[in-house]
Design a protein around this motif. Structure first.
Motif, PDB file in Angstrom:
ATOM      1  N   SER A  45       0.833  -1.209   0.000  1.00 16.19           N
ATOM      2  CA  SER A  45       0.000   0.000   0.000  1.00 16.19           C
ATOM      3  C   SER A  45       0.863   1.253   0.000  1.00 16.19           C
ATOM      4  O   SER A  45       0.531   2.251  -0.631  1.00 16.19           O
ATOM      5  CB  SER A  45      -0.916   0.014   1.217  1.00 16.19           C
ATOM      6  OG  SER A  45      -1.814  -1.055   1.150  1.00 16.19           O
ATOM      7  N   ASP A 164      -6.314  -0.733  -4.599  1.00 17.91           N
ATOM      8  CA  ASP A 164      -5.729  -1.399  -3.443  1.00 17.91           C
ATOM      9  C   ASP A 164      -6.702  -2.462  -2.947  1.00 17.91           C
ATOM     10  O   ASP A 164      -7.722  -2.143  -2.338  1.00 17.91           O
ATOM     11  CB  ASP A 164      -5.433  -0.371  -2.332  1.00 17.91           C
ATOM     12  CG  ASP A 164      -4.551  -0.970  -1.242  1.00 17.91           C
ATOM     13  OD1 ASP A 164      -4.111  -2.124  -1.401  1.00 17.91           O
ATOM     14  OD2 ASP A 164      -4.301  -0.261  -0.243  1.00 17.91           O
ATOM     15  N   GLU A 165      -6.374  -3.700  -3.244  1.00 15.86           N
ATOM     16  CA  GLU A 165      -7.209  -4.831  -2.846  1.00 15.86           C
ATOM     17  C   GLU A 165      -8.684  -4.593  -3.145  1.00 15.86           C
ATOM     18  O   GLU A 165      -9.511  -4.579  -2.247  1.00 15.86           O
ATOM     19  CB  GLU A 165      -6.996  -5.144  -1.369  1.00 15.86           C
ATOM     20  CG  GLU A 165      -5.540  -5.485  -1.105  1.00 15.86           C
ATOM     21  CD  GLU A 165      -5.302  -5.911   0.344  1.00 15.86           C
ATOM     22  OE1 GLU A 165      -6.202  -6.517   0.918  1.00 15.86           O
ATOM     23  OE2 GLU A 165      -4.217  -5.633   0.856  1.00 15.86           O
TER      24      GLU A 165
HETATM   25 MG   LIG Z   1      -2.233  -2.564   2.224  1.00 18.77          MG
END
Ligand SMILES: [Mg+2]
Ligand SMILES: Nc1ncnc2c1ncn2[C@@H]1O[C@H](COP(=O)(O)OP(=O)(O)OP(=O)(O)O)[C@@H](O)[C@H]1O
Lengths: 233, 841
Positions: A45, A164-165
Motif C-alpha cells: 500500500s 488497493d485490494e
Molecule cells: Mg495494504
C-alpha cells in the motif's frame, strides 16, 4: 507510463526512523496491467500511495506520464490525480452522505467536467447500477458499492488506475464480478492498471506481477507465491 | 451544470449541506446555533423591554428619573441648563410643620410642589380617609391643600374644612391615598400634606432656620440626564447637595430590579457559553465524520482551496440557517412571554429594538465561526493518504491549545457581551478550577479502575476498563459534562435564592396597616375586637414619647424652628418614640458595642441602643450618656450599642431602644400592625370606629405595588431559566452523541468478538452513569464556589451553602447522562454487526 528510480520511504515513529521501502526501481508501460503482491505489512500500500501521488517519497524519482511526481507539492499532485488518475479501494471509500450518482459525479465535478451528471449516468449504466442511482451507499451491498466506486474511477477517463485490494472486502462471487468489470473497462479504455492484491486469481489476470518482501521488490513472471503468502491470503 | 471547479465547490457544498440536513446529521449543530441566537435575542430583547418598563416603574418611586436634593435653593442657572438640555423639571420643597384645625394640631410632612410634579408615577386620592385610592391628574389649586388620611383622623376634619399651616389658611380639597414619592418608611414618616408651591411663601414656614429640603426633579433621555449630571457634578457641594437616580435606589424594589438585571446578564452569558460548547462539540463531531469525504475529495483531485471553500460555505449555510431560525424563534418566544405578562408589566411591544438583533446575529456568527474553526482546521489538514491508511487523522496542534483557544474565546465573548469583567472572571475562574479538579479526579478514577478492573470481565469492569483506556478523552468529556451541569446549577440555584429572598421581604400576610397611640386600657379591647373579626395582631410595641435633651450633660437644640445658629449640638428636632425591649428586633443588627439584653446589674447605668445613622448624624458614640425628658421625669441612659436598622421592612423601627428596667415607671402607648386583605378595605371604618384616638397608617397600596413588581421580575426570571435549561439539555445531547461515535468502533469490535448485546449495553450505560455521578458531584462543588463569588461579589446577596444539591446533582447527573447514553447506545446496538462495521468505514 510510470518510471521510478531508487524510491525509498522512511517514516518517523516513536521508536525512531523506520524504513518501509528499500530503494525500488521499476517501470510500467502504458496500457499494461501490473499486480503488486506480497505479505501483509510488506509495503504494498505504501508503494501504491507513492505511485499514485498520495504520499511523498523520501528519496528517489517517480515520473507519472512524464510528470515528476517527486518534485510536486500536494496541490500539484492533487491536480495531477484529478486529471490522470483513478482509484479503487478495498473499503470502497464512497462519501456516505452522497447518493451513488453523486459519488460518481464527484471527480468529474472536481475537475470541471462540462456535463458531470450525464457522464455519471453513463458510467453507472456501464456497471449496471443505473437503477440504484439515487440510493445512498449504506443502502447498497458491498459488491454494489464497489461497482459504484469503479464507475467513479472511470468517469474521468484516467490514464492510469490504482486499486488497493479491490476485492478484499467481498465474497468470492462478488469478487469475480468486480474483477471482470475492472478488466473489461480497462481493456475498453486502454487504461494502465496497477493493483495490489492478495488474490492469486486476480494477480494472475494481470500482465505482470511485482512481489514485495519486507520493503523490497522482486519481479516474477511466474505466478508462484510462496507458502507464507498463501497463508496470508 | 458546473463547468469550473469554482462552481463545483458551490455545488458540492450545497449538495452536502442539503443531504446532511435531510439525513439529520446537522440537527445538533444547527440546534446549537439556533439556540444561541434565540437565547441571546430573546433574552436581550426581553430584558431590554422589561428593564425599561421596570426602570419606569421604579422611577415612579422617585417621581422622576433623577433628583437633586439641596438644603438651600440652587442657582437658577442650574435649572436653565437642565431645560436647555431638553430635560423636564419639577420642583418640590419639603419641610416639617404643624397643621392646625379645631384647636388640634399635628406635625406634618409638608410638600409644596410646582405644576410639573410628578414627572413619573401618579398621585392617588381617596373619597374619604382610608378609602381606596384612585389615580388622578392634577394638583391642589391655589389656596387648597390635600391631606393624608391620618390628619383627617387626628384633626377631626372633613373635606371642605379649613386648616392653618404657618400664617395661612387653606381649603382641604382632597384625601391623599398615595404619592409616588411617598417613601417606604411607613412608620417614621409624618402625615403628608401637598400644597401648591406658589402658596408656600405666604405661610412663612420655610426659609432660614427651618429645616427645608429643596428637591429638583428631572426626567428625560438617559443620555441627556447623564450629560447634565456631568455638567452639574463639579458644581455640587457634598455638604449641601445630593444626586439620586433610580439606579442607586436602595429600596427593596431597587435592589430587586438591579439583581434581576444582573441575573438576565448572567443567564444570557451562560446561555451563550452553553450554546458555544454545544457548537464546539457538534462541530468536532461534524469534522470527525468528514475526515473520509475530505480524504476522498483530495484523492480525487480537489485542491486544498476547494476543500476549504466547500466546508466554509457549509458553515455559512448552517450559520445562516441557524441565525434565521434562531432569530424567528427568539423573537416569537420573547413576544409570547411579553404578551403573557403584558397585563402585569406595561412592556412596550411596539418598541422596536435593533441592538438585540445585532448582538444575536453577531453571537451566532462568532459562535459558528470561532467554535468550528479548530475542528475545521483539523478537517482541512486530513491527508489524502487516509484513503489507504485508515488510521491517519488530522494533524493540528494539541487539545490543550484547543481548550485555551475555546476558553479565551468564551471569555472574550462574555466580556464583550456583558461589559462586566467581574462576572466574566468569576465564571472563567470557577470553570478553570473545576476543569483542573476534574483532571485530578479522572486520574484518581483511572487508578481506582485499575484496581477494580482486575478479575472477571463483567459490565462494570468493562466500563471501568474503557474509562481508563481513554483517560484523556474521558477527562475532556467529564469536564464538559461537569461544566454544563455546573452552569445549569448556577442558574437554577441563583433563581431559587433570588426569588426566595424577594418573597421573604414581603411574605403573605405582611401587615398593611399600623396603629399607634393604643393606650394600656385599650390594648385588651383592641385585641379582642380584632380577634372577634378573625384578624391577627402583630406584636405590641410599647412607646413613650420623650424629648432627647442632652448628651453627656451637654444640652442640645430641641426646637424645630430655631435659628440655625451654631451654638449647641444638633438635636433630633422633635420628640422621639422611645421603646424598650430585652430582645433585638428582627432586621436589626448590632454594629458596635453589645446588645443590652435582659441582664440587669444595679451598679451599671441603664443601657440604650441607638440607631446607627442617627448616632452618626447626632455624633453619638458608645458610652455617651443620653438624657431624655419624659413628661416631667428625666431618664439617663448610657449608649451600650449601635444598631443598623433595615428601614425597608414593614415593621415599626425605633431610633432609641432602652433596657426595660429604665422605663418601668412610665405608662406607654402601644404600636401594632395587622393584615387586612385589600378586598376587605371597606370594613376598615367599622373596624376602627371604637378607637377614635388610635391613629392608623395605611401601607396597603405600597405593599401591593412592591409585590406586583417582584412577581413580574420573578416571571421574567422563570422564562430565562427555561431557556438556559434548554441550552444545557442540548449540550448534553451533543456530548453524548459525540462520545457515542467514539464508542462505535469499540462496540463493533466487541460485538464481532461475540460479547452479548445486554452486557455491552449495561457496560456503556454504567460508563455514562459513572461519568454522570462524578460530573454531577464535581459540578455541585464548583457551583458552590461560583455562587459564593457571584452572590457575595456581584449580587450582594446573603450567601448560603446548598447541601441538597450535593446529593441532587450527582443523582440527576447520573440519571440524565445515563438515560441519554442509553438511548443513543440502544439505537447503535439495534444495528447488526455488519451495519455497525459498515458505519465505521
Ligand atoms: Mg495494504
Ligand atoms: N506512517 C507510518 N508510520 C509507521 N509505520 C508505517 C507508516 N506507514 C506504513 N507503516 C508500516 O509500514 C509497513 C508497510 O505498510 P503497508 O500498509 O504498505 O503494508 P501492506 O503491504 O499494504 O500490508 P497489507 O497487505 O496488510 O495491506 C507496515 O508495517 C506499516 O505498519
Amino acid at each position: 507510463m510510470i518510471r521510478t528510480s531508487a524510491i525509498t520511504k522512511i517514516v518517523n515513529t516513536t521508536e525512531g526512523e523506520l524504513q518501509i521501502l528499500q530503494p525500488i526501481s521499476f517501470d510500467v508501460n502504458s496500457g499494461e496491467s501490473v499486480a503488486i503482491v506480497g505479505a501483509s505489512g510488506s509495503g504494498k500500500s505504501t508503494l501504491l500511495g507513492l505511485l499514485a501521488g498520495l504520499d511523498q517519497v523520501t528519496e528517489g524519482e517517480i515520473y507519472l506520464d512524464e510528470e515528476p511526481l517527486h518534485q510536486m507539492d500536494e496541490e500539484a499532485r492533487a491536480r495531477m490525480r484529478g486529471e490522470k488518475v483513478g482509484f479503487i479501494f478495498q473499503s470502497f471509500m464512497l462519501v456516505q452522505s452522497l447518493t451513488a450518482l453523486e459519488n460518481v459525479m464527484l471527480p468529474a465535478e472536481i475537475s470541471g467536467h462540462p456535463k458531470p451528471r450525464q457522464a455519471a449516468l453513463e458510467a453507472l449504466q456501464q456497471v449496471g447500477l443505473e437503477h440504484r442511482a439515487h440510493h445512498y451507499p449504506n443502502q447498497l451491498s458491498g459488491g454494489e458499492q464497489q461497482r459504484v466506486a469503479i464507475a467513479r474511477a472511470f468517469i474521468t477517463r484516467p490514464k492510469i488506475l490504482f486499486a488497493d485490494e479491490p476485492t478484499g472486502n467481498l465474497d468470492a462471487a462478488n469478487g469475480d464480478k468486480i474483477e471482470k468489470l475492472l478488466f473489461e473497462l480497462n481493456h475498453q479504455s486502454g487504461t494502465t492498471l496497477v493493483l495490489v492484491t492478495h488474490d492469486t486469481e486476480l494477480a494472475s489476470r494481470c500482465d505482470r506481477q511485482l512481489h514485495m518482501y519486507a520493503g523490497t521488490l522482486t519481479e516474477d513472471d511466474s505466478v508462484q507465491l510462496n507458502a507464507e503468502q498463501r497463508h496470508v491470503s | 451544470m458546473s463547468a469550473s471547479p469554482n462552481n463545483a465547490a458551490w455545488t458540492l457544498s450545497w449538495r452536502l449541506f442539503r443531504h446532511e440536513a435531510r439525513r439529520g446529521e446537522l440537527t445538533v449543530i444547527l440546534l446549537a446555533i439556533v439556540l444561541s441566537v434565540a437565547a441571546v435575542l430573546s433574552l436581550s430583547l426581553f430584558s431590554e423591554r422589561l428593564q425599561s418598563a421596570l426602570t419606569d416603574r421604579t422611577a415612579e418611586f422617585l417621581a422622576a428619573d433623577r433628583l437633586l436634593g439641596s438644603d438651600k435653593p440652587v442657582p437658577d442657572e442650574w435649572l436653565d441648563k437642565a431645560r436647555e438640555q431638553g430635560l423636564n423639571l419639577a420642583q418640590r420643597v419639603q419641610m416639617r410643620s404643624m397643621v392646625f384645625a379645631n384647636d388640634e394640631l399635628m406635625l406634618a410632612d409638608v410638600r409644596a410642589v410646582d405644576n410639573a410634579y410628578p414627572l413619573k408615577g401618579t398621585i392617588k386620592l381617596a373619597d374619604e380617609p382610608f378609602g381606596l385610592g384612585k389615580p388622578v391628574n392634577g394638583l391642589p389649586g391655589a389656596g387648597e391643600v390635600w391631606l393624608d388620611s391620618r390628619l383627617f383622623q387626628v384633626l377631626g376634619i372633613e373635606k371642605g374644612d379649613k386648616v392653618e399651616i404657618g400664617e395661612r389658611e387653606f381649603l382641604v380639597s382632597a384625601v391623599i391615598s398615595e404619592l409616588p414619592d411617598g417613601g417606604f418608611n411607613v412608620f417614621g414618616g409624618d402625615p403628608l400634606v401637598l400644597m401648591p408651591l406658589k402658596d408656600l411663601a405666604a405661610t412663612g414656614i420655610s426659609g432660614p432656620g427651618s429645616r427645608t429640603d429643596y428637591d429638583y426633579m428631572f426626567s428625560g433621555e438617559d443620555a441627556a440626564l447623564d450629560a447634565y449630571y456631568e455638567w452639574l457634578e463639579p458644581k455640587l457641594d457634598r455638604e449641601l447637595h445630593y444626586w439620586r437616580s433610580v439606579k442607586d435606589d436602595d429600596s427593596p424594589l431597587g435592589r430587586s430590579v438591579r439583581r434581576a438585571e444582573q441575573y438576565f446578564l448572567l443567564a444570557s452569558l451562560l446561555a451563550i457559553v452553553l450554546a458555544s460548547v454545544s457548537i464546539a462539540v457538534a462541530a468536532q463531531r461534524y469534522s470527525h465524520r468528514h475526515y473520509d469525504p475530505v480524504a476522498i475529495m483530495k484523492t480525487l483531485g480537489a485542491s486544498g482551496a476547494m476543500v476549504r471553500k466547500i466546508y466554509l460555505l457549509q458553515v455559512i449555510f448552517i450559520a445562516t440557517l441557524g441565525i434565521v431560525i434562531g432569530s424567528l424563534l427568539g423573537f416569537s418566544a420573547q413576544y409570547v412571554v411579553a404578551e403573557l405578562i403584558a397585563e402585569k408589566v406595561p412592556v412596550a411591544l411596539d418598541n422596536w429594538h435593533w441592538r438585540p438583533f445585532f448582538i444575536a446575529i453577531f453571537t451566532g456568527v462568532v459562535c459558528a465561526m470561532l467554535f468550528s474553526l479548530y475542528p475545521l482546521m483539523k478537517l482541512f489538514s486530513v491527508p489524502p493518504l487516509r484513503v489507504l491508511r485508515r488510521d491517519l487523522g488530522a494533524n493540528v496542534g494539541s487539545r490543550i491549545i484547543q481548550f485555551i483557544a475555546a476558553g479565551s474565546a468564551i471569555f472574550v465573548l462574555m466580556w464583550a457581551y456583558s461589559g462586566d469583567l467581574k462576572i466574566s472572571l468569576i465564571l472563567l475562574v470557577t470553570g478553570l478550577v473545576l476543569a483542573m479538579a476534574l483532571m485530578a479526579v479522572t486520574m484518581g478514577l483511572i487508578w481506582l479502575g485499575r484496581k477494580l478492573g482486575q478479575g472477571r470481565m463483567g459490565a462494570w469492569q468493562l466500563a471501568w476498563a474503557r474509562i481508563q483506556r481513554r483517560a484523556m478523552d474521558n477527562s475532556v468529556q467529564l469536564i464538559s459534562f461537569a461544566i454544563t451541569i455546573m452552569l445549569l446549577l448556577v442558574v437554577l440555584v441563583m433563581r431559587n435564592d433570588m426569588v426566595r429572598q424577594w418573597q421573604e421581604q414581603l411574605p403573605k400576610g405582611t401587615p398593611n396597616y399600623f396603629m399607634i397611640n393604643i393606650t394600656d386600657q385599650q390594648r385588651p379591647v383592641v385585641e379582642s375586637h380584632f380577634s372577634e373579626r378573625g384578624l391577627e395582631m402583630d406584636k405590641f410595641y410599647p412607646v413613650v414619647r420623650g424629648r432627647f435633651v442632652a448628651i453627656n450633660e451637654e444640652t442640645i437644640r430641641t426646637d424645630v424652628t430655631k435659628e440655625d445658629d451654631d451654638s449647641g449640638r444638633r438635636g433630633l428636632g422633635r420628640e422621639a418614640n422611645l421603646t424598650w425591649s430585652s430582645t433585638l428586633q428582627q432586621e436589626n443588627r448590632v454594629v458596635a458595642g453589645n446588645w443590652h439584653g435582659d441582664t440587669q446589674s444595679s451598679d451599671k447605668p441603664y443601657q440604650v441602643s441607638v440607631e446607627s445613622k442617627v448616632a452618626e448624624r447626632l455624633e453619638i458614640k458608645l458610652g455617651d450618656v443620653l438624657r431624655f425628658n419624659i413628661g416631667s421625669e428625666v431618664v439617663e441612659a448610657e449608649v451600650g450599642s449601635l444598631r443598623e436598622v433595615n428601614w425597608q421592612t414593614m415593621q415599626p423601627n425605633f431610633f432609641f431602644v432602652l433596657e426595660p428596667a429604665a422605663m418601668q415607671a412610665f405608662s406607654p402607648t402601644y404600636i401594632t400592625s395587622f393584615h387586612l386583605p385589600t378586598e376587605q378595605k371597606a370594613q376598615l371604618g367599622e373596624l376602627m370606629s371604637p378607637f377614635s384616638t388610635v391613629t392608623l397608617f395605611d401601607v396597603d397600596a405600597r405593599i401591593n405595588q412592591l409585590r406586583s413588581i417582584v412577581s413580574q421580575v420573578s416571571l421574567a426570571v422563570e422564562f430565562i431559566l427555561v431557556l438556559v435549561l434548554c441550552a444545557g439539555a442540548l449540550v448534553l445531547v451533543a456530548q453524548v452523541q459525540s462520545s457515542m461515535d467514539e464508542r462505535q468502533q469499540e462496540l463493533a469490535i466487541l460485538r464481532t468478538l461475540g460479547a452479548k448485546g445486554m452486557m455491552i449495553r449495561m457496560s456503556v450505560i454504567a460508563e455514562f452513569v459513572i461519568i454522570g455521578i462524578v460530573a454531577g458531584g464535581m459540578a455541585a462543588m464548583a457551583n458552590e464556589l461560583a455562587l459564593y463569588l457571584l452572590q457575595s461579589q456581584v449580587f450582594n446577596m446573603q450567601t448560603t451553602v446548598h447541601w441538597q444539591y450535593w446529593l441532587l446533582a450527582p443523582i440527576t447527573g447520573a440519571l440524565v447522562v445515563g438515560v441519554l447514553g442509553a438511548i443513543s447506545c440502544w439505537r447503535l446496538l439495534s444495528l447488526n454487526t455488519s451495519q455497525l462495521l459498515r458505519r465505521m468505514v
